[in-house]
Design a protein around this motif. Structure first.
Motif, PDB file in Angstrom:
ATOM      1  N   THR A 187     -64.316 -28.150 -23.706  1.00 33.27           N
ATOM      2  CA  THR A 187     -63.314 -27.395 -24.136  1.00 33.27           C
ATOM      3  C   THR A 187     -62.176 -27.210 -22.919  1.00 33.27           C
ATOM      4  OG1 THR A 187     -64.918 -26.263 -25.457  1.00 33.27           O
ATOM      5  CG2 THR A 187     -62.957 -24.913 -24.879  1.00 33.27           C
ATOM      6  N   PRO A 213     -74.566 -18.681 -26.624  1.00 34.81           N
ATOM      7  CA  PRO A 213     -74.587 -17.203 -26.626  1.00 34.81           C
ATOM      8  C   PRO A 213     -74.042 -16.771 -28.090  1.00 34.81           C
ATOM      9  CG  PRO A 213     -72.795 -18.222 -25.246  1.00 34.81           C
ATOM     10  CD  PRO A 213     -73.460 -19.502 -25.741  1.00 34.81           C
ATOM     11  N   LEU A 214     -74.849 -15.724 -28.347  1.00 34.44           N
ATOM     12  CA  LEU A 214     -74.333 -14.818 -29.606  1.00 34.44           C
ATOM     13  C   LEU A 214     -73.885 -13.380 -29.098  1.00 34.44           C
ATOM     14  CD1 LEU A 214     -77.953 -16.112 -31.233  1.00 34.44           C
ATOM     15  CD2 LEU A 214     -75.656 -16.859 -32.075  1.00 34.44           C
ATOM     16  N   SER A 215     -72.820 -13.246 -29.216  1.00 34.83           N
ATOM     17  CA  SER A 215     -72.411 -11.884 -28.469  1.00 34.83           C
ATOM     18  C   SER A 215     -72.017 -10.874 -29.919  1.00 34.83           C
ATOM     19  CB  SER A 215     -71.019 -12.209 -27.674  1.00 34.83           C
ATOM     20  OG  SER A 215     -70.278 -12.915 -28.162  1.00 34.83           O
ATOM     21  N   ARG A 219     -72.275 -28.384 -17.865  1.00 38.45           N
ATOM     22  CA  ARG A 219     -72.569 -27.585 -18.758  1.00 38.45           C
ATOM     23  C   ARG A 219     -71.615 -27.194 -19.720  1.00 38.45           C
ATOM     24  NH1 ARG A 219     -71.014 -23.198 -20.649  1.00 38.45           N
ATOM     25  NH2 ARG A 219     -69.052 -23.857 -19.538  1.00 38.45           N
ATOM     26  N   ARG A 220     -72.175 -26.789 -20.795  1.00 33.74           N
ATOM     27  CA  ARG A 220     -71.172 -26.766 -22.061  1.00 33.74           C
ATOM     28  C   ARG A 220     -71.775 -25.860 -23.206  1.00 33.74           C
ATOM     29  NH1 ARG A 220     -68.928 -32.307 -23.170  1.00 33.74           N
ATOM     30  NH2 ARG A 220     -69.261 -32.540 -20.870  1.00 33.74           N
ATOM     31  N   THR A 221     -70.979 -25.245 -24.254  1.00 34.67           N
ATOM     32  CA  THR A 221     -71.428 -24.696 -25.267  1.00 34.67           C
ATOM     33  C   THR A 221     -71.578 -25.688 -26.455  1.00 34.67           C
ATOM     34  OG1 THR A 221     -70.368 -22.624 -24.570  1.00 34.67           O
ATOM     35  CG2 THR A 221     -70.963 -22.586 -26.982  1.00 34.67           C
ATOM     36  N   ASN A 225     -63.331 -18.572 -24.785  1.00 33.49           N
ATOM     37  CA  ASN A 225     -62.532 -19.351 -23.796  1.00 33.49           C
ATOM     38  C   ASN A 225     -61.192 -18.660 -23.319  1.00 33.49           C
ATOM     39  OD1 ASN A 225     -62.271 -21.706 -22.018  1.00 33.49           O
ATOM     40  ND2 ASN A 225     -61.092 -22.980 -23.437  1.00 33.49           N
ATOM     41  N   ARG A 257     -72.187 -17.807 -34.761  1.00 35.29           N
ATOM     42  CA  ARG A 257     -70.926 -16.851 -34.946  1.00 35.29           C
ATOM     43  C   ARG A 257     -69.934 -17.625 -35.958  1.00 35.29           C
ATOM     44  NH1 ARG A 257     -67.693 -12.980 -32.719  1.00 35.29           N
ATOM     45  NH2 ARG A 257     -68.706 -12.829 -30.897  1.00 35.29           N
ATOM     46  N   PRO A 275     -67.760 -20.381 -18.369  1.00 32.59           N
ATOM     47  CA  PRO A 275     -67.740 -20.117 -19.754  1.00 32.59           C
ATOM     48  C   PRO A 275     -66.900 -18.799 -19.939  1.00 32.59           C
ATOM     49  CG  PRO A 275     -69.884 -19.838 -19.099  1.00 32.59           C
ATOM     50  CD  PRO A 275     -69.158 -20.302 -17.572  1.00 32.59           C
ATOM     51  N   SER A 276     -66.325 -18.419 -21.024  1.00 38.59           N
ATOM     52  CA  SER A 276     -66.073 -17.044 -21.431  1.00 38.59           C
ATOM     53  C   SER A 276     -65.871 -16.840 -22.832  1.00 38.59           C
ATOM     54  CB  SER A 276     -64.509 -17.047 -20.719  1.00 38.59           C
ATOM     55  OG  SER A 276     -63.603 -18.205 -21.196  1.00 38.59           O
ATOM     56  N   ILE A 277     -65.772 -15.584 -23.188  1.00 37.04           N
ATOM     57  CA  ILE A 277     -65.769 -15.221 -24.498  1.00 37.04           C
ATOM     58  C   ILE A 277     -64.504 -15.995 -25.250  1.00 37.04           C
ATOM     59  CG2 ILE A 277     -64.585 -12.946 -24.202  1.00 37.04           C
ATOM     60  CD1 ILE A 277     -66.983 -13.441 -26.884  1.00 37.04           C
ATOM     61  N   ARG A 336     -72.753 -26.076 -30.280  1.00 39.27           N
ATOM     62  CA  ARG A 336     -72.901 -25.078 -31.511  1.00 39.27           C
ATOM     63  C   ARG A 336     -73.739 -26.194 -32.449  1.00 39.27           C
ATOM     64  NH1 ARG A 336     -68.061 -24.001 -29.469  1.00 39.27           N
ATOM     65  NH2 ARG A 336     -67.758 -22.014 -28.361  1.00 39.27           N
ATOM     66  N   ARG A 390     -59.329 -26.126 -20.207  1.00 42.06           N
ATOM     67  CA  ARG A 390     -59.021 -24.828 -19.364  1.00 42.06           C
ATOM     68  C   ARG A 390     -57.608 -24.839 -19.149  1.00 42.06           C
ATOM     69  NH1 ARG A 390     -63.770 -24.317 -20.865  1.00 42.06           N
ATOM     70  NH2 ARG A 390     -65.532 -23.853 -19.873  1.00 42.06           N
ATOM     71  N   ILE A 392     -60.621 -22.020 -28.412  1.00 40.57           N
ATOM     72  CA  ILE A 392     -61.752 -22.756 -28.731  1.00 40.57           C
ATOM     73  C   ILE A 392     -60.997 -23.807 -29.613  1.00 40.57           C
ATOM     74  CG2 ILE A 392     -64.112 -23.171 -29.799  1.00 40.57           C
ATOM     75  CD1 ILE A 392     -64.422 -20.158 -29.091  1.00 40.57           C
ATOM     76  N   PHE A 442     -66.488 -18.618 -37.173  1.00 42.05           N
ATOM     77  CA  PHE A 442     -65.214 -18.586 -36.407  1.00 42.05           C
ATOM     78  C   PHE A 442     -64.081 -18.560 -37.612  1.00 42.05           C
ATOM     79  CE2 PHE A 442     -67.272 -19.650 -32.610  1.00 42.05           C
ATOM     80  CZ  PHE A 442     -66.782 -18.880 -31.596  1.00 42.05           C
TER      81      PHE A 442
END
Ligand code: FMN
Length: 321
Positions: A309, A266-268, A116-118, A26, A210, A22-24, A120, A311, A193, A212
């Motif tokens: 998502t 995540p909630l960054s 694994r995935r995000t 994506n 978040r 995972p990355s901010i 929401r 890659r 995303i 978007f």
């Protein structure tokens, strides 16, 4: 195959498996270089969110998750390996040392990395069991960071911090333009995303996800977050190496949560804005440095997970020297 080729193959495979990390937004802000018997990890400035993340903290957390993913792949191939985190670039260097029998948990972690995935969508009314939370706290501690589970009052403070952070970012035109470049719309190039994993509407929850500011197509469910658990991932240091380690711990935590059927979101935002980050720091009793707030919850097993998502192709993130 001789040992040299075997090592090289394992390193390319590890870098390839790290694409699942995972990355901010994506952004996948990493590049791997296979250099003889070493695998080097570099941060990529072109894929840093320079407006939202000028200090590169989210980039480092993201590179940390990729580093941990690569290590999971080496473990699953039965390679005992060394990891070096020189201060600067490369951010990390992996070196396989010897073949060892594959531990069953290494295989499980490798499977989780692909599952694994995000997610929401809203979570169910079922709380994450206490012993599962204890397990997640322990796993995080064993991997170089800490997890502080928030009490009721602190959840309300987090809700305020999340709102303030969102407001601050919405009010900054350059951040808004940057977000628009990474989220929503069609993205055939494998970064960012897509609309398919963003909620149709941002769910009404105590702690806001978040926003978007783009139309998603994911039915978010009619639940809320009354039964969710919120926590802050934190660590003892605020240097680049500490954030990288924070990312490694995040990856390990997220895989453990996935294994326990716990959703992690995540909630960054509250960490990105210095003022709200200070609020989070106070929640920790001023003893550590917050890296990320996370929502933990259970999902309805009857509903299917959101789509994956996409890659970047391997050729764009892996160089074989
Ligand atoms: C450091 C970091 C911060 C993130 N912050 C947020 C966030 O604030 N809101 C959100 O919805 N997703 C957040 N994400 C999730 C990413 O958007 C997600 O990992 C990425 O789009 C890839 O999707 P996947 O996790 O389903 O593979 C974050 C991920 C990382 C690693």
């Amino acid at each position: 195959m001789n040992e040299k080729d075997e090592v090289k193959r394992a390193l390319v495979q590890a870098a390839d498996a790290a694409r699942f990390a995972p990355s901010i937004h994506n952004t996948q802000p990493w590049r791997w270089v296979v250099q003889g018997d070493r695998l080097e990890l570099f941060g990529v400035a072109e894929r840093q969110l320079h407006e939202q993340d000028p200090g590169g903290h989210m980039l480092l957390l993201s590179c940390g998750t990729a580093l941990h993913h690569a290590r999971v792949a080496l473990d699953a191939e039965g390679w005992r390996h060394e990891v070096d985190r020189p201060a600067g670039e490369p951010l990390a260097v992996l070196r396989p040392v010897e073949r060892i029998p594959v531990a069953p948990e290494a295989t499980r972690h490798f499977q989780m990395l692909q599952v694994r995935r995000t997610d929401r969508r809203t979570v169910t009314d079922e709380q994450v069991p206490e012993d599962t939370l204890r397990h997640l706290v322990k796993v995080t501690e064993q991997n170089g960071a800490r997890l502080h589970v928030l009490g009721r009052d602190q959840v309300l403070a987090l809700a305020v911090a999340a709102d303030r952070a969102q407001h601050a970012e919405d009010g900054d035109e350059r951040i808004a333009a940057e977000t628009a470049a990474w989220a929503g719309g069609d993205r055939p190039d494998g970064t960012g995303i897509p609309a398919s994993v963003l909620p149709e509407e941002v769910p009404l929850t105590t702690v806001a996800e978040r926003d978007f500011h783009t139309t998603g197509t994911l039915p978010a469910g009619d639940g809320h977050d009354a039964a969710a658990t919120y926590a802050v991932l934190y660590g003892e240091g605020d240097e680049a190496e500490d954030w990288l380690r924070g990312g490694e711990a995040l990856s390990r935590l997220w895989l453990a949560a996935t294994e326990q059927a716990v959703s992690l979101l995540p909630l960054s935002g509250p960490v990105e804005i210095p003022f709200t980050r200070q609020t989070l720091r106070r929640m920790l009793g001023d003893v550590g440095f917050p890296y990320l707030a996370v929502r933990l919850g259970t999902l309805d097993p009857a509903t299917s997970a959101p789509p994956k998502t996409p890659r970047l192709p391997a050729g764009q993130v892996i160089d074989v020297a």
